[in-house]
Design an enzyme around this catalytic site. Structure first.
Site, PDB file in Angstrom:
ATOM      1  N   LYS A  79       0.989  -1.173   0.024  1.00 49.51           N
ATOM      2  CA  LYS A  79       0.054  -0.041  -0.130  1.00 49.51           C
ATOM      3  C   LYS A  79       0.988   1.175   0.207  1.00 49.51           C
ATOM      4  O   LYS A  79       2.040   1.177   0.954  1.00 49.51           O
ATOM      5  CB  LYS A  79      -0.913  -0.072   1.216  1.00 49.51           C
ATOM      6  CG  LYS A  79      -1.928   1.085   1.290  1.00 49.51           C
ATOM      7  CD  LYS A  79      -3.196   1.028   2.421  1.00 49.51           C
ATOM      8  CE  LYS A  79      -3.886   1.916   2.558  1.00 49.51           C
ATOM      9  NZ  LYS A  79      -4.704   1.901   3.491  1.00 49.51           N
ATOM     10  N   SER A 154      -9.729   1.977   2.565  1.00 49.57           N
ATOM     11  CA  SER A 154      -8.891   2.863   1.675  1.00 49.57           C
ATOM     12  C   SER A 154      -7.880   2.070   1.033  1.00 49.57           C
ATOM     13  O   SER A 154      -7.352   2.414  -0.018  1.00 49.57           O
ATOM     14  CB  SER A 154      -8.222   3.823   2.499  1.00 49.57           C
ATOM     15  OG  SER A 154      -7.535   3.245   3.577  1.00 49.57           O
ATOM     16  N   SER A 178     -10.196  -0.260   6.550  1.00 51.74           N
ATOM     17  CA  SER A 178      -9.560  -0.134   5.479  1.00 51.74           C
ATOM     18  C   SER A 178      -9.154  -1.250   4.944  1.00 51.74           C
ATOM     19  O   SER A 178      -8.586  -1.506   3.850  1.00 51.74           O
ATOM     20  CB  SER A 178      -8.675   0.891   5.292  1.00 51.74           C
ATOM     21  OG  SER A 178      -9.251   2.290   5.145  1.00 51.74           O
TER      22      SER A 178
END
Ligand code: GLN
Length: 492
Positions: A79, A154, A178
């Site tokens: 990420k 997210s 997330s």
């Protein structure tokens, strides 16, 4: 081999160890898939092909020399919130568009030490604020199951990359869902560990008392391999806990579903906005667990109505403080021709942050301002404690708690929900972060539009092994986690 992307982490580990294929072959295979398919999915912000191939060659040398770990030579996507030395780290924001970290996040460094090959950095909502990944400066990522839908957020880039077989697994972070919600939207398994289990060093902060990194993958077994690398105390993060780490892979069969008491919070299944298909699939999965020997116990989580308002005071309050460091002075975006220092701060931040981030800074600053601090922030902290106590009381009579991961399946790209509608979608995930508990999402079927549905299991503190084990056994008895989106089936 043309189907290396079909292999589980264990199969990759075994294949590399027995030289059935090399890490270079495997890495080239994934890079080729990214090149061919990611134009449609848009999961990667940065692909690090050259470095990946160099890491793959080093991994092959280590495998030959006999000093490999179980993950040496296995590719991963990080990420874009984890700092990576020498590679751009954007956190999905314009304000960090030119930011190259001088150091690696601990999670990234541990991955390197374990021999993982970094394919690149994947998309996310700006500073991890959002539930669709549309809040990224780099544009929306598509859900591999239906490209006109969002992958969730997210950690939407992480989920989309794995669901399209553009990475065998990925790191994610979870401040209020997330990891679990995008895993749910994309048909994946994702684990949010107990607060303090995984180092936050070098993980760009959203809300420091809630943020936690964790694995996103196709199965509990795959997650367990990554947890073995991610978990552990870190002297560089004082909130990481000095507590022995389990061998999550060895423990995959450690908890018996037989006799497991699963709490069913009665408030959770009457939430307005809970989609009928989501409810049905979750109930079917619970029935299956019951058939496997678990007992379903109705429980009371009386604070459910307080989750969203509490989280949406505490998270923005912490964010408004954490994001003060982005001022255009030492790194990151700086506005053109500032007339003075105040103008530089103001315009760099106004031009560098997107709308949702600015909204949260406003909410947070308001909640922390002198006149409102007690009424909002302090009150929210008190309610946070009550939410935690509610869970601890429940864990006196059950082993795990079941819930949907989200009230709906993946939204359409551009659905343009109001902020409050968006925030209400976090109802099932945010309390876990407020309490600091671990929780896992597992895929349990599809809705009428063939979009994945997820079951969330919430555990008591430090029960990561138990959660992975329960899901592992469910996945031995079912095949939802083996289903692939059509785009992932494409051979390139
Ligand atoms: N959707 C939630 C939010 O926008 C959670 C995000 C997260 O876990 N990073 O804050």
């Amino acid at each position: 081999m043309t189907d290396l992307h079909r292999l589980s982490i264990r199969e990759l580990s075994e294949g590399l160890a027995s030289a059935k294929f090399s890490s270079r072959e495997l890495t080239e295979h994934y890079l080729k898939r990214i090149e061919k398919i990611d134009a449609q999915v848009k999961s990667y912000v940065t692909v690090t092909a050259e470095q990946a191939l160099a890491q793959a060659d080093a991994a092959d040398a280590a495998l030959k020399a006999g000093n490999a770990t179980p993950l040496t030579g296995v590719p991963i996507a990080h990420k874009d919130i984890f700092c990576t030395q020498g590679i751009k780290t954007t956190a999905g924001s314009k304000i960090l568009d030119n930011f190259i970290s001088p150091y690696d996040a601990t999670v990234v460094a541990k991955g390197k030490a374990a021999g993982l090959v970094t394919l690149g950095k994947v998309n996310m909502d700006e500073f991890a604020m959002g539930s669709t990944s549309e809040n990224s400066y780099y544009g929306a990522t598509a859900n591999p199951w239906n490209l006109s839908h969002v992958p969730g957020g997210s950690s939407g880039g992480s989920a989309a990359a794995v669901a399209a077989d553009l990475a065998p697994f990925a790191t994610g972070t979870d401040t209020g869902g997330s990891i679990r919600q995008p895993a749910s939207f994309c048909g994946l398994t994702g684990l949010k560990p107990t607060y303090g289990r995984v180092s936050r060093f070098g993980m760009i902060a959203y809300a420091s008392s809630l943020d936690q990194g964790g694995p996103m993958a196709r199965s509990a077994e795959d997650c367990a391999y990554l947890m073995n690398v991610m978990a552990g105390h870190d002297a560089k993060d004082s909130t990481s806990v000095e507590k022995d780490v389990d061998n999550y892979v060895a423990n995959l069969n450690g908890t018996s579903v037989k006799g497991l008491r699963i709490g069913i919070p009665k408030q959770y299944f009457n939430v307005a906005g809970l989609d009928a298909d989501v409810k049905a699939r979750v109930e079917e999965s619970l029935k299956k667990l019951e058939e496997m020997g678990a007992t379903l116990v109705e429980i009371d989580l009386t604070m459910t109505d307080a989750y969203v308002p509490t989280y949406y005071l505490i998270a923005p309050a912490e964010a408004s403080s954490n994001l003060q460091r982005f001022d255009g002075v030492r790194y990151g975006y700086r506005c053109e021709n500032p007339v003075d220092l105040m103008d530089l701060y103001k315009r760099s931040r106004s031009e560098g942050f997107g709308a949702e981030v600015q909204r949260r800074i406003l909410i947070g600053t308001y909640a922390l301002s002198a006149g409102y601090y007690d009424a909002y922030y302090v009150k929210a902290q008190k309610v946070r404690r009550l939410i935690q106590q509610d869970f601890l009381k429940a864990f006196e009579s059950v082993d795990v708690i079941a819930a949907p991961a989200a009230p709906t399946t993946a939204y359409k790209i551009g659905a343009n929900l109001s902020p409050v509608e968006m925030y209400l979608g976090d109802i099932y995930t945010i309390a876990v972060n407020l309490a600091g508990l671990p929780a896992i999402n597992a895929p349990v079927g599809f809705d009428k539009d063939n979009l994945p549905v997820g079951l969330q299991l919430i555990g008591n503190y430090w029960s990561e092994s138990q959660l992975l084990s329960v899901v592992h056994q469910y996945q031995q008895a079912t095949d939802w986690h083996t289903k692939r989106a059509a785009i992932a089936e494409e051979n390139v």
